[in-house]
Design a protein around this motif. Structure first.
Motif, PDB file in Angstrom:
ATOM      1  N   PHE A  82       0.870  -1.071  -0.200  1.00 54.35           N
ATOM      2  CA  PHE A  82      -0.008   0.147  -0.024  1.00 54.35           C
ATOM      3  C   PHE A  82       0.786   1.122  -0.039  1.00 54.35           C
ATOM      4  N   SER A  83       2.029   1.435   0.961  1.00 57.05           N
ATOM      5  CA  SER A  83       2.487   2.532   1.263  1.00 57.05           C
ATOM      6  C   SER A  83       3.409   2.920  -0.140  1.00 57.05           C
ATOM      7  N   SER A  84       4.097   1.965  -0.475  1.00 66.76           N
ATOM      8  CA  SER A  84       4.991   1.802  -1.890  1.00 66.76           C
ATOM      9  C   SER A  84       4.146   2.310  -3.038  1.00 66.76           C
ATOM     10  N   ARG A  85       3.045   1.974  -3.422  1.00 69.81           N
ATOM     11  CA  ARG A  85       2.162   2.471  -4.474  1.00 69.81           C
ATOM     12  C   ARG A  85       1.585   3.940  -4.226  1.00 69.81           C
ATOM     13  N   LEU A  86       1.307   4.406  -3.038  1.00 65.27           N
ATOM     14  CA  LEU A  86       0.958   5.338  -2.785  1.00 65.27           C
ATOM     15  C   LEU A  86       2.052   6.532  -2.971  1.00 65.27           C
ATOM     16  N   LEU A  87       3.162   6.209  -2.454  1.00 64.09           N
ATOM     17  CA  LEU A  87       4.674   7.172  -2.453  1.00 64.09           C
ATOM     18  C   LEU A  87       4.865   7.385  -3.999  1.00 64.09           C
ATOM     19  N   ASP A  88       4.759   6.266  -4.853  1.00 66.41           N
ATOM     20  CA  ASP A  88       4.787   6.224  -6.173  1.00 66.41           C
ATOM     21  C   ASP A  88       4.158   7.183  -6.967  1.00 66.41           C
ATOM     22  N   TRP A  89       2.825   7.117  -6.514  1.00 67.02           N
ATOM     23  CA  TRP A  89       1.712   8.171  -7.378  1.00 67.02           C
ATOM     24  C   TRP A  89       1.993   9.563  -6.565  1.00 67.02           C
ATOM     25  N   TYR A  90       2.157   9.729  -5.242  1.00 66.43           N
ATOM     26  CA  TYR A  90       2.480  11.068  -4.853  1.00 66.43           C
ATOM     27  C   TYR A  90       3.728  11.462  -5.603  1.00 66.43           C
ATOM     28  N   GLN A 131       1.334  13.076   2.979  1.00 67.29           N
ATOM     29  CA  GLN A 131       0.928  14.382   2.305  1.00 67.29           C
ATOM     30  C   GLN A 131       0.491  13.649   1.024  1.00 67.29           C
ATOM     31  N   GLY A 132       0.927  12.328   0.843  1.00 66.75           N
ATOM     32  CA  GLY A 132       0.365  11.677  -0.555  1.00 66.75           C
ATOM     33  C   GLY A 132      -1.216  11.167  -0.159  1.00 66.75           C
TER      34      GLY A 132
END
Length: 337
Positions: A2-10, A184-185
């Protein structure tokens, strides 16, 4: 994950905000300014990004650092805050600046435990500053993140009833690295994709983790609590106008609604018939109409009395910059003018 997907998007879609150091700048070594992070978080409480952005920049122009803000008269800070609402935030902002400038050498603490001891900084704000300004691992949960987590977990209860479950879900997903960017993401995700209405699941980088989407109920969440009837209060205000457009004002009591700000003289506000209120000075007062304004806990209807005034009596003063008045009083002046 979850967190890595979100950070990539951010990293690809982060909003450009005046208080933010974006992911590219952060990766290049730029560090957030704790003063700007703190100021933005206080201003954003109960207020939208669109409203805060120009006001944030105006604050920075007048008070570019915590020492400048601490040295400013409280009345000036309250005047600059006018129109943002929840005025206790401005009083606490000034008090916090004085503590940081006078007692901490102008340096903000870098942990939740120390930050939460400062005036006006609660659990959420302490976590947000620790994560965003200092990249501490902290569980940050604002209104946008509440909504995201409710949908991710498919929580079919109002947010206020599910706070513990929401926080547990957020804590489980918070990474040990880049906690500030992650927070922030999530905020950006809630603001632009996982919106209150019509969430855009096709653009969501974490849609595969969303139980509400899997169940087809994302549009039904969060569940809204039953609305309570908002009480209506009435009052009277006196708008004394000088020839040059200045308005007769008083300094409101330090505690209470609009505490410490310039306001229009008048009586108490109460449900039912407007309480009687003696005019602040003898003049040919006439009724100009009513000003209405909705506050957090009640709707206010003010009978507006107006007259031409030449001199301010003792205890009152003239205000020429009407933008320093709270919104409800500006409405009354507009009706009287």
């Amino acid at each position: 994950m979850f967190s890595s997907r979100l950070l990539d998007w951010y990293d690809a879609h982060a909003r450009d905000l005046p208080w933010r150091v974006g992911p590219k700048a952060r990766a290049a070594g730029a560090q957030p300014d704790p003063y700007r992070v703190w100021l933005s978080e206080v201003m954003l409480q109960q207020t939208t990004v669109a409203t805060v952005t120009p006001r944030f920049e105006a604050f920075l122009t007048r008070w570019p650092d915590v020492a400048a803000l601490a040295a400013a008269p409280l009345e000036d800070v309250l005047g600059e805050w006018a129109g943002l609402g929840y005025y206790a935030r401005a009083r606490n902002l000034h008090a916090c600046a004085k503590v940081v400038a006078d007692e901490l050498g102008g340096v903000f603490p870098d942990t939740e435990e120390w930050l939460i001891t400062l005036p006006g900084i609660g659990p959420y704000t302490a976590a947000a500053i620790a994560a965003i300004a200092f990249d501490r691992t902290a569980v940050v949960v604002d209104g946008n993140i509440d909504r995201v987590m409710v949908r991710i977990e498919n929580i079919a209860r109002p947010i206020r009833e599910a706070k513990a479950e929401i926080r547990a879900s957020a804590a489980e997903r918070t990474p040990d690295q880049r906690a500030g960017d992650y927070a922030q993401g999530l905020m950006d995700l809630g603001a632009g994709v996982c919106r209150p209405r019509n969430p855009d699941c096709l653009l969501c980088p974490v849609a595969e983790f969303c139980e509400a989407r899997a169940a087809g109920v994302q549009d039904e969440l969060p569940v809204k609590p039953a609305k309570k009837a908002r009480p209506v209060r009435h009052g009277v205000v006196y708008v004394g106008l000088r020839e040059d457009g200045a308005v007769l004002t008083e300094r409101r009591a330090a505690k209470g609604l609009f505490g410490g700000m310039a306001g229009l003289p008048g009586g108490a506000w109460a449900e039912g018939e407007a309480p009687k209120a003696a005019p602040p000075v003898k003049a040919r007062w006439r009724e100009a109409g009513t000003a209405e304004h909705t506050l957090t806990h009640f709707h206010l209807i003010l009978t507006v009395m107006t007259a031409k005034i030449k001199e301010a009596p003792e205890g009152l003063f003239w205000t020429a910059d009407l933008e320093t008045l709270p919104t409800v009083f500006r409405k009354a002046v507009k009706i009287a003018a």
